[in-house]
Structures are given as C-alpha cells and as structure tokens.
Scaffold this motif. Structure first.
Motif, short mmCIF file in Angstrom:
data_model
loop_
_atom_site.label_atom_id
_atom_site.label_comp_id
_atom_site.label_asym_id
_atom_site.label_seq_id
_atom_site.Cartn_x
_atom_site.Cartn_y
_atom_site.Cartn_z
N LYS A 61 49.50 75.23 16.88
CA LYS A 61 48.53 75.97 17.70
C LYS A 61 48.53 75.51 19.15
CE LYS A 61 45.26 77.17 14.04
NZ LYS A 61 43.82 77.26 13.66
N VAL A 62 48.14 76.42 20.01
CA VAL A 62 47.85 76.12 21.41
C VAL A 62 46.33 75.97 21.49
CG1 VAL A 62 47.83 77.04 23.77
CG2 VAL A 62 49.83 77.40 22.28
N TYR A 63 45.85 74.92 22.16
CA TYR A 63 44.40 74.77 22.25
C TYR A 63 43.96 74.17 23.58
CZ TYR A 63 44.58 69.71 20.93
OH TYR A 63 44.79 68.34 20.87
N VAL A 64 42.68 74.40 23.88
CA VAL A 64 42.06 73.86 25.09
C VAL A 64 41.05 72.81 24.66
CG1 VAL A 64 40.73 74.37 27.17
CG2 VAL A 64 42.34 76.06 26.27
N ALA A 65 41.08 71.64 25.30
CA ALA A 65 40.13 70.56 25.00
C ALA A 65 39.21 70.33 26.19
CB ALA A 65 40.89 69.27 24.68
N ASP A 66 37.92 70.06 25.89
CA ASP A 66 36.98 69.74 26.95
C ASP A 66 35.91 68.80 26.43
OD1 ASP A 66 35.45 71.53 25.39
OD2 ASP A 66 34.36 72.26 27.14
N GLU A 93 43.49 85.64 18.31
CA GLU A 93 44.81 84.99 18.24
C GLU A 93 44.72 83.80 17.28
OE1 GLU A 93 48.18 83.95 18.06
OE2 GLU A 93 48.11 85.48 19.63
N LYS A 94 45.33 83.93 16.12
CA LYS A 94 45.22 82.88 15.08
C LYS A 94 45.85 81.55 15.50
CE LYS A 94 49.38 84.37 12.57
NZ LYS A 94 50.18 83.19 12.93
N ASP A 95 46.75 81.58 16.46
CA ASP A 95 47.42 80.36 16.91
C ASP A 95 46.76 79.75 18.15
OD1 ASP A 95 49.24 80.51 14.86
OD2 ASP A 95 50.75 81.57 16.02
N ALA A 128 39.82 85.04 14.41
CA ALA A 128 41.04 84.33 14.03
C ALA A 128 41.13 82.96 14.69
CB ALA A 128 42.27 85.17 14.39
N ALA A 129 40.67 82.88 15.94
CA ALA A 129 40.72 81.62 16.69
C ALA A 129 39.52 80.74 16.32
CB ALA A 129 40.74 81.89 18.18
N ASP A 130 39.74 79.45 16.24
CA ASP A 130 38.66 78.49 15.94
C ASP A 130 38.13 77.88 17.23
OD1 ASP A 130 38.72 78.56 13.03
OD2 ASP A 130 40.67 77.56 13.19
N TRP A 131 36.81 77.62 17.24
CA TRP A 131 36.20 76.85 18.31
C TRP A 131 35.45 75.70 17.65
CZ3 TRP A 131 33.37 79.26 23.15
CH2 TRP A 131 33.09 78.23 24.05
N TYR A 132 36.01 74.51 17.77
CA TYR A 132 35.41 73.32 17.17
C TYR A 132 34.51 72.61 18.17
CZ TYR A 132 39.35 73.86 13.89
OH TYR A 132 40.26 74.34 12.99
N LYS A 197 46.46 82.61 31.95
CA LYS A 197 47.88 82.93 32.12
C LYS A 197 48.75 81.90 31.41
CE LYS A 197 51.42 83.07 35.77
NZ LYS A 197 52.05 81.80 35.35
N ASP A 198 48.39 80.62 31.53
CA ASP A 198 49.20 79.57 30.94
C ASP A 198 49.07 79.54 29.41
OD1 ASP A 198 50.03 78.92 33.47
OD2 ASP A 198 48.73 77.16 33.68
N ILE A 199 47.90 79.90 28.89
CA ILE A 199 47.74 80.01 27.44
C ILE A 199 48.70 81.05 26.90
CG2 ILE A 199 46.18 80.78 25.60
CD1 ILE A 199 43.87 79.57 27.24
N LYS A 200 48.74 82.19 27.55
CA LYS A 200 49.65 83.27 27.13
C LYS A 200 51.09 82.79 27.15
CE LYS A 200 50.89 88.06 28.19
NZ LYS A 200 50.62 89.22 29.09
N GLU A 201 51.43 82.04 28.19
CA GLU A 201 52.80 81.53 28.32
C GLU A 201 53.13 80.56 27.19
OE1 GLU A 201 55.23 78.56 31.33
OE2 GLU A 201 53.84 80.02 32.20
N LEU A 202 52.20 79.66 26.85
CA LEU A 202 52.47 78.69 25.80
C LEU A 202 52.50 79.33 24.42
CD1 LEU A 202 50.51 75.46 26.82
CD2 LEU A 202 52.88 76.12 27.29
#
Length: 217
Positions: A61-66, A93-95, A128-132, A197-202
């Motif tokens: 998966k591609v994810y964002v951390a904060d 987006e499941k990934d 589909a996407a998780d937010w933990y 934009k970068d999420i889409k790219e990854l």
C-alpha cells in the motif's frame, strides 16, 4: 565548400532530432522520480478499533503518516481538514491508507480515538481505503516520527521522554515498499495538491523488487 557544410549540418540536425525522439518515446525518460528519503522501521500500535496495526498492515500500500492529538485546538483541525480532502480523493482506492499517530498517548485512549474517527470520517465508514488513528507507548510513537518519517523538529532533543512533545504539521508519504518518498506541509494547500499528485504517481509506480530493503537491516 559551403554546400558541404550545410549538408553535414543538416545530417547532424537530423541525427540529434532522431536521438531525442527516441529518448522521449522511452517510458519514463522525462519523469523525475520522487527521492527515497527514509525507510519505515517495524512498529506495533493499536488503532481506534482496538486492533493491532503493524508495518505489515501496509504491505503493498501507499500511505500518508501524520501526528496529531484529539484535544488540539491549534493546527490539528486544519491539518485534519486538509487530510480529509486527501482521503475523499482516494477513499475508494484499496491500495491507499492514512496512518494518524497521536502525540499524546497518555490521554488519547482507544475509545477517545474512536470518537475522534467518527467526527472526522463518520460512523461505520465503509470505504476501500483505511484511515487508522493509532496510539501506543510514547517512546515508540516518537521514535517512528524521528527515525522513520522524519517529521520531528530537530530541536526536540530532550533526554526525558516524559518532557518531550511532538507537534508537527507535516505529512510523510510512504510507497508500497515502505520507503518515505516525500514530506508535505499539512497547512499549505499547494503542498496538499502536490501530495495528491505524488500519491497518484506512487500508486502507479511498479515495485522495484531488486531494490526492496528490509527495514532494520
């Protein structure tokens, strides 16, 4: 003589043009890949549902951390509002996933994080996407901010963990191979646009199996 010069010059122009056409049609030639800034180390936290969340939860998966805390009245509401726009864009987006760590585990218990999730995402989200929203030991949470996501202020160098406090507006973008590929200011709309934009790219980026690095080795 001049004619020969023109002929040679013309040939040179044709050769150079053909060379650039060949390169430009090569996949990814003009693309500048996002740099690899850090590798995510192993971790184990507890999410808003009381379930364990580890680095394995993000395999492929591609994810964002904060980092945030539920009682924050300063930057956190705006940060989370901007993060919500990212979630809305990729919630099907499941990934893709978001990993929000608390900066105050002493007060942000599992029930508190669950209540906070319901305010942000709504009750019983079914996307589909998780937010933990995760909590855990303070030293583990802060270690991840510093050593994996590169989100801590370098001036926070207290020797006593109880005296430390991470309060950052930055987001870290992690690729499918658990590599940090970008840092973004969660309060700046231009950075949020760049993040999307970068999420889409990854998400479109193939996994480079030969370059996979095992965290901690």
């Amino acid at each position: 003589m001049k004619r020969n010069i023109f002929i040679v010059g013309g040939i040179a122009v044709v050769v150079i043009a053909a060379f650039w056409i060949m390169l430009s049609t090569t996949e990814g030639f003009f693309e500048v890949k996002l740099p690899v800034m850090s590798y995510v180390q192993p971790f184990s936290f507890v999410d808003q549902n009381g379930k364990e969340v580890t680095q394995n939860s993000f395999d492929g998966k591609v994810y964002v951390a904060d980092y945030f805390f539920t009682t924050c009245k300063g930057i956190c509401p705006k940060m989370n509002a901007n993060m919500q726009t990212v979630y809305e864009k990729y919630k099907n987006e499941k990934d893709f996933a978001i990993l929000s760590h608390t900066s105050m585990p002493e007060t942000d218990s599992v029930p508190v994080m669950k209540e906070y999730e319901e305010k942000i995402v709504g009750k019983n989200p079914n996307f589909a996407a998780d937010w933990y929203f995760v909590t855990g030991s303070k030293d583990s949470l802060y270690k991840m901010a510093r050593q994996s996501y590169l989100l801590d202020n370098h001036q926070n160098n207290y020797t006593n963990i109880e005296d430390e406090f991470i309060h950052t507006q930055f987001f870290a973008l992690v690729d499918r191979q658990k590599r940090v590929r970008g840092i973004y200011d969660g309060l700046v709309l231009e950075d949020i646009t760049r993040l999307n934009k970068d999420i889409k790219e990854l998400l479109a980026e193939p996994i480079e199996k030969e370059n996979v690095k095992t965290a901690g080795k």
